[in-house]
Every structure is written in C-alpha cells, then in structure tokens.
Design a protein around this motif. Structure first.
Motif, mmCIF file in Angstrom:
data_model
loop_
_atom_site.group_PDB
_atom_site.id
_atom_site.type_symbol
_atom_site.label_atom_id
_atom_site.label_comp_id
_atom_site.label_asym_id
_atom_site.label_seq_id
_atom_site.Cartn_x
_atom_site.Cartn_y
_atom_site.Cartn_z
ATOM 1 N N PRO A 115 57.707 58.533 1.530
ATOM 2 C CA PRO A 115 57.554 58.657 2.981
ATOM 3 C C PRO A 115 58.526 57.791 3.757
ATOM 4 O O PRO A 115 59.060 56.809 3.249
ATOM 5 N N TYR A 116 58.739 58.169 4.995
ATOM 6 C CA TYR A 116 59.387 57.327 5.984
ATOM 7 C C TYR A 116 58.256 56.834 6.891
ATOM 8 O O TYR A 116 57.442 57.625 7.357
ATOM 9 N N LEU A 117 58.190 55.534 7.120
ATOM 10 C CA LEU A 117 57.045 54.943 7.808
ATOM 11 C C LEU A 117 57.491 54.137 9.018
ATOM 12 O O LEU A 117 58.570 53.533 9.016
ATOM 13 N N PHE A 118 56.638 54.110 10.022
ATOM 14 C CA PHE A 118 56.989 53.500 11.294
ATOM 15 C C PHE A 118 55.773 52.775 11.889
ATOM 16 O O PHE A 118 54.631 53.177 11.677
ATOM 17 N N TRP A 119 56.050 51.739 12.627
ATOM 18 C CA TRP A 119 55.069 51.142 13.525
ATOM 19 C C TRP A 119 55.639 51.190 14.944
ATOM 20 O O TRP A 119 56.792 50.809 15.188
ATOM 21 N N TYR A 120 54.788 51.699 15.856
ATOM 22 C CA TYR A 120 55.122 51.735 17.275
ATOM 23 C C TYR A 120 54.113 50.876 18.030
ATOM 24 O O TYR A 120 52.965 50.730 17.619
ATOM 25 N N VAL A 121 54.532 50.373 19.194
ATOM 26 C CA VAL A 121 53.645 49.602 20.054
ATOM 27 C C VAL A 121 53.596 50.271 21.423
ATOM 28 O O VAL A 121 54.610 50.799 21.907
ATOM 29 N N GLN A 122 52.400 50.271 22.006
ATOM 30 C CA GLN A 122 52.224 50.822 23.348
ATOM 31 C C GLN A 122 51.619 49.751 24.244
ATOM 32 O O GLN A 122 50.440 49.402 24.085
ATOM 33 N N TYR A 123 52.409 49.246 25.175
ATOM 34 C CA TYR A 123 51.902 48.298 26.163
ATOM 35 C C TYR A 123 51.200 49.064 27.277
ATOM 36 O O TYR A 123 51.447 50.255 27.467
ATOM 37 N N PRO A 124 50.319 48.398 28.007
ATOM 38 C CA PRO A 124 49.546 49.089 29.043
ATOM 39 C C PRO A 124 50.418 49.890 29.999
ATOM 40 O O PRO A 124 51.447 49.404 30.481
ATOM 41 N N ARG A 125 50.011 51.144 30.207
ATOM 42 C CA ARG A 125 50.660 52.033 31.170
ATOM 43 C C ARG A 125 52.124 52.327 30.816
ATOM 44 O O ARG A 125 52.947 52.585 31.704
ATOM 45 N N GLN A 126 52.435 52.277 29.528
ATOM 46 C CA GLN A 126 53.793 52.598 29.087
ATOM 47 C C GLN A 126 53.753 53.591 27.931
ATOM 48 O O GLN A 126 52.702 53.851 27.351
ATOM 49 N N GLY A 127 54.935 54.132 27.611
ATOM 50 C CA GLY A 127 55.057 54.964 26.424
ATOM 51 C C GLY A 127 55.164 54.104 25.178
ATOM 52 O O GLY A 127 55.120 52.875 25.237
ATOM 53 N N LEU A 128 55.295 54.744 24.042
ATOM 54 C CA LEU A 128 55.404 54.034 22.774
ATOM 55 C C LEU A 128 56.834 53.557 22.542
ATOM 56 O O LEU A 128 57.791 54.220 22.928
ATOM 57 N N GLN A 129 56.938 52.390 21.900
ATOM 58 C CA GLN A 129 58.251 51.838 21.553
ATOM 59 C C GLN A 129 58.255 51.513 20.059
ATOM 60 O O GLN A 129 57.253 51.047 19.527
ATOM 61 N N LEU A 130 59.383 51.730 19.421
ATOM 62 C CA LEU A 130 59.488 51.447 17.994
ATOM 63 C C LEU A 130 59.483 49.941 17.746
ATOM 64 O O LEU A 130 60.226 49.190 18.366
#
Lengths: 113, 115
Positions: free
Chosen positions: B31-46
C-alpha cells in the motif's frame, strides 16, 4: 495563493432544489475528486476524474452527477437535493505521478432543508 | 477491497505529552499510506506519506509514522504535543501505480489537547 478553490463556501437549498458546486485547481493536476464529509463516516468519495470529459464513479455516487469541463474545473451537481445530502463537500486534486497525495480545497457546507 | 480503520474516534492528551494515533489498513499488496490533518474550518492537509521503502517516515511539525506490514498498521506519533496540534487526523490508503486511483480514508481521530 490557494491552488484549489471551491464555490460557494456555504449553500442552503430546499428539498428538490437544484445545486451546483464548483471546484477549480491551478496545480495543473490530472486528477480531481469530490468527497463528502459526515460525522461518523469520515471522508467518502463521490466522483473523480482523470481529465477533461472523463468521469469515474466513486463509492457513494447515488444522487450526484459530476462534470469535468477543463483540466482546471470540476463540478458536482445535485439535481433533486434531499436532506440526506446535507454535508460538508471537499474537492481535491492530485497529479499523475503522485496521484494518491491529494490537495484539498476549503470545503462547501451544503444544507438541504 | 482496501479499507482503513482508525479505532479511536477521539484522543485527549496534555500539552507536552507524547502522542500515538492508530491506523490499521486492509490491502492486498503493497500500500501507499498517508496521514492528513484537518484544522477547524479548513480542508485536509498532508502530514506525511509512505511509499514503499524506509518504514519510518518523517512529516511536518515533528510528526512521524511507522509502517508495519506484519501488523497492517501505520501509526502516527509525536514526541511532544503542542496546543496547535488540536485537529482531526485522517489515515488513508491507496494502491500504487497501475491501481484504481481511489484513495480510501479512515473515519478520522479527533485530537484534543489540554493545557
């Protein structure tokens, strides 16, 4: 400058209404995606595209149409909106070489009354 | 079919404490694996990504993750949490080249940081 933009940022419509959500990316990416985000479900893929005129079915496509008019522009259409489609919608783009690394827009909050 | 499980819907830590957010994947192949973060009222960021190679990958802001094929896991770690890390974290899996170009996301883990 933001590379993936979405409009409108907020939208309220009534049941049976017609809604179009817009997404534009300036990353020169091939792939574009539409997701919906709901509490308890995370992010679910609705439709995606690998180029102008192309459309691929995602995991939750029922009730949604989409169209990719150019490399930059991807639209999500709800022709008979229902309250179950109240959600936060995200658009994303990725390139061919690193297609799984996605760049997200800020989201559109849609409320269907 | 590929899938991702994030078993903890919410994790609460004190500022300065260490952190581990769990991710288990199901996938036939590499697999290719990722973690994204989503801060309040924003889109996801790698935050970080794993492509086949070194199992420990470094990301932004002191985050790292370790791929384990035997455990089918890709847990996210940070040695000392800051209040600004308060966000929702998503794990994602995708097929490699030649695949179906459809990433699958977990349901997310909400991180709460106490002072």
């Amino acid at each position: 400058e933001a590379a993936v933009t979405q409009s409108p940022r907020n939208k309220v419509t009534v049941t049976g209404g017609n809604v179009t959500l817009s997404c534009r990316q300036t990353n020169s990416h091939n792939y574009m995606y539409w997701y919906r985000q709901d509490t308890g479900h995370g992010l679910r893929l609705i439709h995606y595209s690998y180029g102008a005129g192309n459309l691929q079915i995602g995991d939750v496509p029922d009730g949604y149409k989409a169209t990719r008019t150019t490399q930059e522009d991807f639209f999500l259409l709800l022709e008979l909106a229902s309250p179950s489609q109240t959600s936060l919608y995200f658009c994303a783009s990725s390139d061919l070489e690193n297609y799984a690394e996605q760049f997200f827009g800020p989201g559109t909050r849609l409320t269907v009354l | 079919a590929q899938s991702v499980t994030q078993p903890d819907a919410r994790v609460t830590v004190s500022e300065g404490a260490s952190l581990q957010l769990r991710c288990k994947y199901s996938y036939f192949g590499t697999p290719y694996l990722f973690w994204y973060v989503q801060y309040p009222r924003q889109g996801l960021q790698l935050l970080l990504k794993y492509y086949p190679g070194d199992p420990v990958v470094q990301g932004v802001n002191g985050f790292e993750a370790e791929f384990s094929k035997s455990n089918s896991s890709f847990h996210l770690r940070k040695a000392s949490v800051h209040w600004s890390d308060w966000a929702v974290y998503f794990c994602a899996v995708s097929m490699g080249p030649g695949g179906n170009y459809k990433p699958t996301f977990g349901k997310g883990t909400s991180l709460v940081v106490h002072p």
